[in-house]
Design an enzyme around this catalytic site. Structure first.
Site, PDB file in Angstrom:
ATOM      1  N   ASP A  32      -1.394   5.262  -3.152  1.00 28.18           N
ATOM      2  CA  ASP A  32      -1.240   6.150  -1.998  1.00 28.18           C
ATOM      3  C   ASP A  32      -2.483   6.012  -1.117  1.00 28.18           C
ATOM      4  OD1 ASP A  32      -0.868   8.586  -0.298  1.00 28.18           O
ATOM      5  OD2 ASP A  32       0.659   9.073  -1.787  1.00 28.18           O
ATOM      6  N   SER A  76       5.689   6.859   2.824  1.00 29.64           N
ATOM      7  CA  SER A  76       6.082   7.083   4.224  1.00 29.64           C
ATOM      8  C   SER A  76       5.896   8.543   4.558  1.00 29.64           C
ATOM      9  CB  SER A  76       7.556   6.718   4.454  1.00 29.64           C
ATOM     10  OG  SER A  76       7.945   7.038   5.783  1.00 29.64           O
ATOM     11  N   ASN A 100       5.514  -6.155   2.462  1.00 32.35           N
ATOM     12  CA  ASN A 100       4.516  -6.467   1.437  1.00 32.35           C
ATOM     13  C   ASN A 100       5.041  -6.205   0.037  1.00 32.35           C
ATOM     14  OD1 ASN A 100       2.564  -7.287   3.273  1.00 32.35           O
ATOM     15  ND2 ASN A 100       1.626  -5.259   3.426  1.00 32.35           N
ATOM     16  N   ALA A 115      13.104   3.773  -0.971  1.00 32.28           N
ATOM     17  CA  ALA A 115      13.500   5.133  -0.598  1.00 32.28           C
ATOM     18  C   ALA A 115      13.900   5.156   0.866  1.00 32.28           C
ATOM     19  CB  ALA A 115      12.353   6.105  -0.845  1.00 32.28           C
ATOM     20  N   TYR A 146      10.923   7.376  12.754  1.00 35.94           N
ATOM     21  CA  TYR A 146      11.260   7.519  11.337  1.00 35.94           C
ATOM     22  C   TYR A 146      12.624   6.906  11.035  1.00 35.94           C
ATOM     23  CZ  TYR A 146      11.926   9.831   6.789  1.00 35.94           C
ATOM     24  OH  TYR A 146      12.148  10.102   5.466  1.00 35.94           O
TER      25      TYR A 146
END
Length: 323
Positions: A32, A76, A100, A115, A146
């Site tokens: 993260d 995200s 990536n 996700a 988004y």
């Protein structure tokens, strides 16, 4: 011991996935960049021998030493307040970050679960939404950063599957709630609970007749795990089809919190979806999955989590919510 990389690991959903996979005996590599995540969500796992944390931005090259069996890409921003503040980063994590991680999955011969979100359906013209519906999205609207990041994410994932033979899964996540949601992330559950705990009137945007369907996080995690271990490579809706209007939901929160507040109305944000309800036929048939936790039970657990916040933390939370 299966080795699992989870991105967005310090976020709401990512942290619950870390809990589940460490509990299931996997070795979890959590990643993260902490733009919206919080180490408090996973600090209880640091003492485990089968858990490690990497502070890294997946839009940059991702290196993981050793073998990997699974990658779960949950990095995200996921709330309107976040992705309206950091739109470029939102687009980059859905495009460069996904690229990536798909490359890493190819290199490691790992299965990767991406996700996605119900936002790929936009403001839907089909109700309830099933996986064959292509959506109604405004690419240049405020939510487009988004929505389009996630739609591109699905496209490049399928391209890696068909062209490179990467073992991929795609989950389309509908509104989810539970402990570890950020009080100030702007989504309707923490926004309503936060307002109620602060003694404020609950703010509804629009007439309150727009609908949502709320899934408790434990149910969602179970659905994700079953999809990961399935053989199905196309998108699958995971969510709770128990639909409710925002107005009815606000009334439930007032009753749950024993608040004396009333509901106040504000203009509806641009492109805010008027209906959101998953068709979970595929999840039932392919995964033998459906949600188990009733909203009353899940909301009570979520309320107890938010009651632990201090008055100071409650007072600095965002006052605007997005439905």
């Amino acid at each position: 011991m299966k080795r699992v990389l989870i991105t967005g690991a310090a976020g709401f959903l990512g942290s619950h996935l870390c809990d589940r996979f460490t509990k299931d005996g996997c070795y979890v590599i959590a990643m993260d960049n902490l733009i919206t995540g919080d180490l408090k969500n996973i600090e209880h796992l640091f003492k485990l021998e089968n858990f490690e944390f990497h502070h890294h931005d997946v839009t940059k090259f991702v290196h993981v030493a050793g073998d990997l069996d699974y990658i779960l890409h949950f990095a995200s921003p996921a709330s309107p307040i976040d992705y309206l503040k950091i739109p470029i980063q939102t687009l980059k994590v859905g495009s460069l970050g996904t690229h990536n991680l798909l490359g890493l999955a190819k290199d490691k011969n790992a299965r990767i679960l991406i996700a996605s979100t119900s936002e790929v359906y936009g403001d839907p013209l089909v109700h309830p939404q099933n996986e064959d519906y292509f959506g109604n999205v405004n690419t240049i609207g405020p939510r487009g950063v988004y929505d389009e990041a996630k739609r591109f994410q699905e496209s490049i994932t399928m391209a890696y599957h068909t062209y490179h033979g990467v073992d991929t899964r795609i989950v389309r996540i509908f509104n989810t709630y539970g402990p570890r949601m950020r009080l100030n992330d702007g989504r309707v559950v923490p926004a309503f609970i936060g307002q109620a705990l602060r003694g404020e009137d609950l703010t509804i945007f629009g007439d309150g007749l727009q609908t949502r369907s709320f899934c408790y996080v434990d149910d969602l995690v179970e659905g994700i795990v079953r999809l990961l271990h399935s053989d199905y490579v196309y998108p699958v809706n995971i969510g709770n089809p128990d639909e409710i209007t925002i107005k009815e939901f606000a009334e439930e929160i007032i009753q749950l919190t024993n608040a004396n507040q009333k509901v106040v109305y504000r203009p509806l944000p641009t492109n805010d979806p008027l209906q959101r309800q998953p068709d979970i036929t595929k999840a039932k048939e392919l995964l033998d999955w459906e949600p188990k936790v009733k909203r009353a039970e899940g909301m009570q657990t979520t309320l107890e989590f938010f009651k632990k916040f201090s008055r100071e933390e409650l007072s600095i939370s965002e006052h605007r919510n997005f439905n």
